[in-house]
Design a protein around this motif. Sequence first.
Motif, PDB file in Angstrom:
ATOM      1  N   ALA A   1     -11.161   5.521   3.318  1.00 58.43           N
ATOM      2  CA  ALA A   1     -10.629   4.507   2.399  1.00 58.43           C
ATOM      3  C   ALA A   1      -9.229   4.074   2.835  1.00 58.43           C
ATOM      4  O   ALA A   1      -8.471   4.848   3.418  1.00 58.43           O
ATOM      5  CB  ALA A   1     -10.589   5.058   0.979  1.00 58.43           C
ATOM      6  N   VAL A   2      -8.917   2.836   2.535  1.00 61.69           N
ATOM      7  CA  VAL A   2      -7.606   2.270   2.887  1.00 61.69           C
ATOM      8  C   VAL A   2      -6.491   2.971   2.118  1.00 61.69           C
ATOM      9  O   VAL A   2      -5.368   3.067   2.599  1.00 61.69           O
ATOM     10  CB  VAL A   2      -7.605   0.748   2.620  1.00 61.69           C
ATOM     11  CG1 VAL A   2      -6.218   0.153   2.739  1.00 61.69           C
ATOM     12  CG2 VAL A   2      -8.551   0.052   3.591  1.00 61.69           C
ATOM     13  N   HIS A   3      -6.807   3.469   0.929  1.00 62.95           N
ATOM     14  CA  HIS A   3      -5.808   4.075   0.057  1.00 62.95           C
ATOM     15  C   HIS A   3      -6.463   5.149  -0.792  1.00 62.95           C
ATOM     16  O   HIS A   3      -7.683   5.125  -0.998  1.00 62.95           O
ATOM     17  CB  HIS A   3      -5.187   2.988  -0.841  1.00 62.95           C
ATOM     18  CG  HIS A   3      -3.934   3.400  -1.535  1.00 62.95           C
ATOM     19  ND1 HIS A   3      -3.945   4.112  -2.717  1.00 62.95           N
ATOM     20  CD2 HIS A   3      -2.631   3.199  -1.231  1.00 62.95           C
ATOM     21  CE1 HIS A   3      -2.692   4.337  -3.100  1.00 62.95           C
ATOM     22  NE2 HIS A   3      -1.875   3.789  -2.212  1.00 62.95           N
TER      23      HIS A   3
ATOM     24  N   ILE B   1      -7.957  -3.020   7.366  1.00 67.22           N
ATOM     25  CA  ILE B   1      -8.521  -4.214   6.714  1.00 67.22           C
ATOM     26  C   ILE B   1      -8.862  -5.263   7.766  1.00 67.22           C
ATOM     27  O   ILE B   1      -9.940  -5.871   7.737  1.00 67.22           O
ATOM     28  CB  ILE B   1      -7.553  -4.764   5.653  1.00 67.22           C
ATOM     29  CG1 ILE B   1      -7.429  -3.778   4.482  1.00 67.22           C
ATOM     30  CG2 ILE B   1      -8.021  -6.139   5.153  1.00 67.22           C
ATOM     31  CD1 ILE B   1      -6.295  -4.086   3.510  1.00 67.22           C
TER      32      ILE B   1
ATOM     33  N   ALA C   1      -6.886  -2.372  -3.865  1.00 63.38           N
ATOM     34  CA  ALA C   1      -7.564  -3.582  -3.383  1.00 63.38           C
ATOM     35  C   ALA C   1      -7.180  -4.762  -4.270  1.00 63.38           C
ATOM     36  O   ALA C   1      -6.885  -5.855  -3.774  1.00 63.38           O
ATOM     37  CB  ALA C   1      -9.078  -3.382  -3.380  1.00 63.38           C
TER      38      ALA C   1
ATOM     39  N   GLY D   1      -3.033   0.623   6.753  1.00 62.47           N
ATOM     40  CA  GLY D   1      -3.999  -0.119   5.939  1.00 62.47           C
ATOM     41  C   GLY D   1      -4.265  -1.536   6.411  1.00 62.47           C
ATOM     42  O   GLY D   1      -5.435  -1.945   6.490  1.00 62.47           O
TER      43      GLY D   1
ATOM     44  N   LEU E   1       0.807  -1.226   0.000  1.00 60.95           N
ATOM     45  CA  LEU E   1       0.000   0.000   0.000  1.00 60.95           C
ATOM     46  C   LEU E   1       0.840   1.276   0.000  1.00 60.95           C
ATOM     47  O   LEU E   1       0.309   2.370  -0.233  1.00 60.95           O
ATOM     48  CB  LEU E   1      -0.944  -0.001   1.207  1.00 60.95           C
ATOM     49  CG  LEU E   1      -2.031  -1.073   1.196  1.00 60.95           C
ATOM     50  CD1 LEU E   1      -2.690  -1.182   2.566  1.00 60.95           C
ATOM     51  CD2 LEU E   1      -3.056  -0.784   0.112  1.00 60.95           C
TER      52      LEU E   1
ATOM     53  N   LYS F   1     -13.044  -4.708  -2.795  1.00 64.64           N
ATOM     54  CA  LYS F   1     -12.919  -3.311  -3.222  1.00 64.64           C
ATOM     55  C   LYS F   1     -13.802  -2.415  -2.360  1.00 64.64           C
ATOM     56  O   LYS F   1     -13.387  -1.339  -1.929  1.00 64.64           O
ATOM     57  CB  LYS F   1     -13.298  -3.181  -4.698  1.00 64.64           C
ATOM     58  CG  LYS F   1     -13.214  -1.783  -5.238  1.00 64.64           C
ATOM     59  CD  LYS F   1     -13.583  -1.773  -6.719  1.00 64.64           C
ATOM     60  CE  LYS F   1     -13.656  -0.370  -7.269  1.00 64.64           C
ATOM     61  NZ  LYS F   1     -14.043  -0.353  -8.693  1.00 64.64           N
TER      62      LYS F   1
ATOM     63  N   PRO G   1      -8.452   3.231  -3.828  1.00 72.24           N
ATOM     64  CA  PRO G   1      -8.868   1.996  -3.158  1.00 72.24           C
ATOM     65  C   PRO G   1      -9.164   0.839  -4.106  1.00 72.24           C
ATOM     66  O   PRO G   1      -8.881  -0.312  -3.764  1.00 72.24           O
ATOM     67  CB  PRO G   1     -10.105   2.410  -2.372  1.00 72.24           C
ATOM     68  CG  PRO G   1     -10.615   3.633  -3.045  1.00 72.24           C
ATOM     69  CD  PRO G   1      -9.403   4.324  -3.607  1.00 72.24           C
TER      70      PRO G   1
ATOM     71  N   CYS H   1     -12.280  -1.908   1.059  1.00 72.67           N
ATOM     72  CA  CYS H   1     -11.155  -0.963   1.015  1.00 72.67           C
ATOM     73  C   CYS H   1     -11.600   0.464   0.707  1.00 72.67           C
ATOM     74  O   CYS H   1     -10.880   1.416   1.015  1.00 72.67           O
ATOM     75  CB  CYS H   1     -10.129  -1.421  -0.023  1.00 72.67           C
ATOM     76  SG  CYS H   1      -9.257  -2.926   0.446  1.00 72.67           S
ATOM     77  N   SER H   2     -12.778   0.611   0.116  1.00 69.75           N
ATOM     78  CA  SER H   2     -13.271   1.926  -0.296  1.00 69.75           C
ATOM     79  C   SER H   2     -14.079   2.649   0.773  1.00 69.75           C
ATOM     80  O   SER H   2     -14.269   3.863   0.687  1.00 69.75           O
ATOM     81  CB  SER H   2     -14.133   1.793  -1.555  1.00 69.75           C
ATOM     82  OG  SER H   2     -13.372   1.270  -2.617  1.00 69.75           O
TER      83      SER H   2
END
Length: 195
Positions: free
Chosen positions: A76-78, A47, A85, A43, A31, A68, A81, A71-72
């Motif tokens: 959001a994880v990123h 998760i 993901a 992250g 990530l 997805k 996302p 993660c969204s």
Amino acid sequence: MTADRLYLTGRDEADALLARDPNALLLGMVLDQQIPMEKAFSGPAVIAQRMGGLDVAVIAATDPEVFKEICSRPPAVHRFPGSMAGRVQSVCQVLVEQYHGDAAAIWADVPTGAQLLERIGALPGFGAQKAAIFVALLGKQYGVEPDGWREAAGAYGEPGSRRSVADVVDDESLDEVRASKKAAKAAARAASGRP
């Protein structure tokens, strides 16, 4: 091998997960792209919280659209996302298929730093630079030190350097790494003629 303590997220719970779980550390590195290091390495904890644990076999087998969405969810994880993901799932699939679901198996029996770099570089989303940084992180903070690991990590393996996440152990070193990255980006822009 694991670490006694890591200081990568600024969050005790997330750092503790990274220190004790090689899968979390590897997924944090996955990530670590186009977002602050602290967010990237947090992250895996996000998760894990959303999925009731960090089980790479479960992640690998989860419907991609469902993962997805996981993660969204805000936050959001990123920053990206959806694509990340997919990358996390791809790495988890490799871990399940080739390493019995255990990232530590990537480095457990590796005799040389060059072979470790090759194994890490073969993972989805790991280019040469990311693989070298992860070798340095493993060597400097996780106790994974096969023969020649510093050479395999290149400049990232140098003792006392402040180039990457491998060198972050406290607030001061985090600031030094940020300054080093900023200077490197400015030099790259100047070399390319960009403003």
